[in-house]
Design an enzyme around this catalytic site. Structure first.
Site, PDB file in Angstrom:
ATOM      1  CD  GLN A  79     -11.475  -2.273   2.688  1.00 16.92           C
ATOM      2  OE1 GLN A  79     -10.980  -1.997   3.774  1.00 16.92           O
ATOM      3  NE2 GLN A  79     -12.785  -2.348   2.520  1.00 16.92           N
ATOM      4  CB  SER A  80      -6.118   3.297   1.198  1.00 17.72           C
ATOM      5  OG  SER A  80      -5.041   4.042   1.728  1.00 17.72           O
ATOM      6  CG  ASN A  81      -4.049  -0.543   5.849  1.00 16.54           C
ATOM      7  OD1 ASN A  81      -5.079  -0.875   6.422  1.00 16.54           O
ATOM      8  ND2 ASN A  81      -3.294  -1.405   5.197  1.00 16.54           N
TER       9      ASN A  81
END
Length: 332
Positions: A79-81
């Protein structure tokens, strides 16, 4: 680590300056005066759902364009921004994007993962590996692209490098223009570049980082980024880092983060994410309780974004839905 030689190119990707907003109801709930707490809205940076990574990408993408890049390659958690905003930056700049993410496909199809696909990025799943192995896979991807005649540039994990930290030195100057009398900036400490840039401009005494579990040695990571600058002026021991909000580790929802997320939503209508900004707010709450942040001091909470990630975190979504009498489809 990028060289600090000639001034690198910056490409404009965000909308500046971001707002600095008062948070009087939240301030009073925390035990501060109503005029003590302000929120720097770097969740409203404009590109791809917003967030702090845009400031870093303006510099790292600028360098990539100067190198003739055709593809951006970067790494991150599922879920890396940073991965989501790299995908958005590639779309804006007309570059291909490959995201090398830890884990396996299919575990989550919402949140940042959905936006990665919408922006046209290719996702390579690296399996259950650590950061070093993840970066090795990214280099392998880049090597294959070069063999096909492409010009890939590998962007650092979290966008955090000496070059990427320039974005938050710029943010610090922006903040000083908005609030010259600020006493402390409270910020989530993930891959380190945001805190490093702030410290570089404001000094270590005016920046409080709340460790979120993304790296093993948060103070060492920040100091390493600072030490890469020619004008480094901060010893590791001077950094203000709280490590009391990690809980069971990165990716987990702690009770203190859930309480902080709920409090911010119900007092100011501000949405935090469960991994970074909720932990940072929980750290601020703890800092007020133990006297590290005091009434009468002008405190800035740096909202680094991450809203899409909330919707990719089923535990948080389930908890939020249950508050209104609703229940997630899987019963959580």
């Amino acid at each position: 680590m990028e060289s600090e030689g000639r001034m690198p190119r910056r490409v404009l990707l965000g909308t500046w300056p971001t707002p600095l907003e008062p948070a009087p109801r939240l301030a009073v709930a925390l035990g501060l005066g109503p005029d003590d707490l302000w929120v720097k809205r770097d969740d409203l940076t404009g590109l791809g759902g917003g967030g702090n990574k845009v400031r870093k990408l303006e510099w790292t993408c600028g360098a990539a364009l100067a190198a003739g890049a055709t593809t951006l390659v970067t790494t991150g958690a599922p879920q890396s921004n940073h991965a989501r905003l790299t995908a958005a930056a590639g779309a804006r700049l007309g570059l291909d994007v490959v995201l090398v993410l830890a884990g396996a496909g299919g575990a989550s199809t919402s949140g940042n993962i959905a936006l990665d696909g919408l922006f046209g990025a290719t996702v390579v799943w690296a399996g259950d590996v650590g950061r070093a192995a993840l970066e090795a896979v990214a280099e392998e991807v880049a090597a294959r692209l070069r063999e096909r005649g492409g010009v890939p540039v590998v962007l650092p994990f979290g966008g955090s490098s000496v070059l990427g930290a320039r974005g938050y030195a710029e943010c610090a100057r922006e903040l000083i223009g908005q609030e010259p009398e600020l006493d402390v900036v409270v910020v989530a400490l993930g891959s380190g570049g945001t805190m490093a840039g702030l410290v570089d401009e404001l000094g270590p005494e005016r920046v409080l980082g709340v460790h979120c579990g993304a790296v093993d040695d948060p103070a060492g990571t920040v100091h390493g980024l600072l030490a890469g600058r020619d004008d480094a002026r901060c010893a590791r021991a001077e950094l203000r880092v709280r490590s009391d909000q990690v809980g069971d580790g990165y990716g987990t929802l702690t009770e203190s983060a859930m309480a902080a997320l709920t409090l911010a939503a119900r007092t100011e209508g501000i949405v935090l994410d469960p991994i970074y900004t909720a932990r940072a707010m929980a750290g601020l709450i703890a800092a007020v309780k133990d006297g590290e942040v005091r009434p009468g001091h002008r405190t800035i909470f740096l909202h680094t974004g991450g809203l899409p990630g909330l919707f990719g975190h089923p535990t948080t979504v389930g908890r939020a839905m249950s508050m209104s009498g609703l229940q997630a489809a899987d019963g959580r």
